[in-house]
Motif scaffolding. Sequence first.
Motif, PDB file in Angstrom:
ATOM      1  N   PHE A  29       0.830  -1.198   0.000  1.00 48.42           N
ATOM      2  CA  PHE A  29       0.000   0.000   0.000  1.00 48.42           C
ATOM      3  C   PHE A  29       0.867   1.251   0.000  1.00 48.42           C
ATOM      4  N   SER A  30       1.938   1.208   0.784  1.00 52.08           N
ATOM      5  CA  SER A  30       2.828   2.361   0.865  1.00 52.08           C
ATOM      6  C   SER A  30       4.200   1.903   1.349  1.00 52.08           C
ATOM      7  N   ILE A  31       5.241   2.637   0.961  1.00 53.86           N
ATOM      8  CA  ILE A  31       6.605   2.342   1.406  1.00 53.86           C
ATOM      9  C   ILE A  31       7.150   3.543   2.154  1.00 53.86           C
ATOM     10  N   GLY A  32       7.645   3.314   3.338  1.00 54.31           N
ATOM     11  CA  GLY A  32       8.253   4.375   4.129  1.00 54.31           C
ATOM     12  C   GLY A  32       9.739   4.447   3.861  1.00 54.31           C
ATOM     13  N   THR A  33      10.524   4.464   4.928  1.00 55.64           N
ATOM     14  CA  THR A  33      11.973   4.554   4.777  1.00 55.64           C
ATOM     15  C   THR A  33      12.535   3.300   4.109  1.00 55.64           C
ATOM     16  N   MET A  34      13.454   3.524   3.180  1.00 61.67           N
ATOM     17  CA  MET A  34      14.186   2.436   2.528  1.00 61.67           C
ATOM     18  C   MET A  34      15.670   2.655   2.772  1.00 61.67           C
ATOM     19  N   LEU A  47      24.594  -0.090   9.230  1.00 60.18           N
ATOM     20  CA  LEU A  47      23.861   0.801   8.341  1.00 60.18           C
ATOM     21  C   LEU A  47      24.826   1.464   7.362  1.00 60.18           C
ATOM     22  N   VAL A  48      24.377   1.555   6.109  1.00 59.87           N
ATOM     23  CA  VAL A  48      25.132   2.281   5.092  1.00 59.87           C
ATOM     24  C   VAL A  48      24.435   3.604   4.782  1.00 59.87           C
ATOM     25  N   ALA A  49      23.165   3.526   4.396  1.00 62.64           N
ATOM     26  CA  ALA A  49      22.421   4.734   4.037  1.00 62.64           C
ATOM     27  C   ALA A  49      20.929   4.447   4.070  1.00 62.64           C
ATOM     28  N   THR A  50      20.164   5.464   4.408  1.00 62.47           N
ATOM     29  CA  THR A  50      18.704   5.364   4.353  1.00 62.47           C
ATOM     30  C   THR A  50      18.123   6.592   3.679  1.00 62.47           C
ATOM     31  N   ILE A  51      16.894   6.424   3.187  1.00 64.16           N
ATOM     32  CA  ILE A  51      16.185   7.545   2.572  1.00 64.16           C
ATOM     33  C   ILE A  51      14.714   7.420   2.941  1.00 64.16           C
ATOM     34  N   THR A  52      14.152   8.510   3.434  1.00 64.22           N
ATOM     35  CA  THR A  52      12.753   8.484   3.847  1.00 64.22           C
ATOM     36  C   THR A  52      11.827   8.676   2.651  1.00 64.22           C
ATOM     37  N   SER A  53      10.543   8.588   2.895  1.00 68.26           N
ATOM     38  CA  SER A  53       9.555   8.768   1.828  1.00 68.26           C
ATOM     39  C   SER A  53       9.535  10.211   1.317  1.00 68.26           C
ATOM     40  N   THR A  54      10.089  11.116   2.102  1.00 71.46           N
ATOM     41  CA  THR A  54      10.186  12.518   1.674  1.00 71.46           C
ATOM     42  C   THR A  54      11.599  12.848   1.207  1.00 71.46           C
ATOM     43  N   ASN A  55      12.389  11.808   0.936  1.00 69.10           N
ATOM     44  CA  ASN A  55      13.730  11.937   0.366  1.00 69.10           C
ATOM     45  C   ASN A  55      14.768  12.561   1.293  1.00 69.10           C
ATOM     46  N   TYR A  56      14.565  12.410   2.599  1.00 69.92           N
ATOM     47  CA  TYR A  56      15.632  12.802   3.535  1.00 69.92           C
ATOM     48  C   TYR A  56      16.643  11.668   3.571  1.00 69.92           C
ATOM     49  N   TYR A  79      17.992   2.812  -4.752  1.00 71.08           N
ATOM     50  CA  TYR A  79      19.285   2.648  -5.396  1.00 71.08           C
ATOM     51  C   TYR A  79      20.404   3.069  -4.442  1.00 71.08           C
ATOM     52  N   LEU A  80      21.584   2.535  -4.690  1.00 69.63           N
ATOM     53  CA  LEU A  80      22.774   2.973  -3.973  1.00 69.63           C
ATOM     54  C   LEU A  80      23.896   3.124  -4.995  1.00 69.63           C
ATOM     55  N   GLN A  81      24.253   4.366  -5.273  1.00 67.81           N
ATOM     56  CA  GLN A  81      25.378   4.644  -6.160  1.00 67.81           C
ATOM     57  C   GLN A  81      26.634   4.719  -5.312  1.00 67.81           C
ATOM     58  N   MET A  82      27.582   3.845  -5.606  1.00 67.70           N
ATOM     59  CA  MET A  82      28.802   3.754  -4.808  1.00 67.70           C
ATOM     60  C   MET A  82      29.987   4.158  -5.678  1.00 67.70           C
ATOM     61  N   ASN A  83      30.635   5.246  -5.299  1.00 66.82           N
ATOM     62  CA  ASN A  83      31.805   5.744  -6.014  1.00 66.82           C
ATOM     63  C   ASN A  83      33.036   5.683  -5.113  1.00 66.82           C
ATOM     64  N   SER A  84      34.201   5.792  -5.739  1.00 68.09           N
ATOM     65  CA  SER A  84      35.468   5.781  -4.983  1.00 68.09           C
ATOM     66  C   SER A  84      35.517   4.617  -4.005  1.00 68.09           C
ATOM     67  N   LEU A  85      35.187   3.452  -4.499  1.00 66.01           N
ATOM     68  CA  LEU A  85      35.102   2.280  -3.624  1.00 66.01           C
ATOM     69  C   LEU A  85      36.460   1.898  -3.061  1.00 66.01           C
ATOM     70  N   LYS A  86      36.417   1.420  -1.824  1.00 65.28           N
ATOM     71  CA  LYS A  86      37.619   1.014  -1.097  1.00 65.28           C
ATOM     72  C   LYS A  86      37.515  -0.465  -0.734  1.00 65.28           C
ATOM     73  N   PRO A  87      38.633  -1.131  -0.496  1.00 67.57           N
ATOM     74  CA  PRO A  87      38.562  -2.545  -0.085  1.00 67.57           C
ATOM     75  C   PRO A  87      37.696  -2.754   1.150  1.00 67.57           C
ATOM     76  N   GLU A  88      37.679  -1.792   2.052  1.00 71.18           N
ATOM     77  CA  GLU A  88      36.862  -1.932   3.268  1.00 71.18           C
ATOM     78  C   GLU A  88      35.366  -1.806   3.003  1.00 71.18           C
ATOM     79  N   ASP A  89      34.984  -1.494   1.775  1.00 76.80           N
ATOM     80  CA  ASP A  89      33.561  -1.501   1.409  1.00 76.80           C
ATOM     81  C   ASP A  89      33.082  -2.901   1.034  1.00 76.80           C
ATOM     82  N   THR A  90      33.995  -3.843   0.980  1.00 79.21           N
ATOM     83  CA  THR A  90      33.635  -5.219   0.644  1.00 79.21           C
ATOM     84  C   THR A  90      32.666  -5.795   1.660  1.00 79.21           C
ATOM     85  N   CYS A  95      19.240  -4.703   1.221  1.00 76.53           N
ATOM     86  CA  CYS A  95      18.288  -3.610   1.171  1.00 76.53           C
ATOM     87  C   CYS A  95      17.218  -3.868   2.215  1.00 76.53           C
ATOM     88  N   ASN A  96      16.622  -2.787   2.659  1.00 81.17           N
ATOM     89  CA  ASN A  96      15.676  -2.807   3.770  1.00 81.17           C
ATOM     90  C   ASN A  96      14.573  -1.803   3.459  1.00 81.17           C
TER      91      ASN A  96
END
Length: 119
Positions: A29-34, A47-56, A79-90, A95-96
Amino acid sequence: QVQLVESGGGLVQPGGSLRLSCAASGSIFSIGTMGWYRRAPGKQRELVATITSTNYENYSDSVKGRFTVSRDNAKSTVYLQMNSLKPEDTGVYYCNANILMAGSWSTYWGQGTQVTVSS
């Protein structure tokens, strides 16, 4: 029933980029924070990153300035755009999403997608 399906993981060299996608499907019916979480080898999920339904947007300090989270509500996709990746990002990236279905909110997880940063 709700499903979250991730895609876009893989092997990339340090300094490279990847884009992860996660699409939600089902009687939604609806999706809140992803958001996105990850589990590095031998560590707990974080946690890596979250985005609310109002794009916060919210980011962990370790990825701030390198990763960007976004969503397309029409496609029920985050989506998650990952730039300048480091070995520690492995790690395995999950997704949630908080989803309203049948009158109640519940938290759902994807199955995970492997990201390996190595030369």
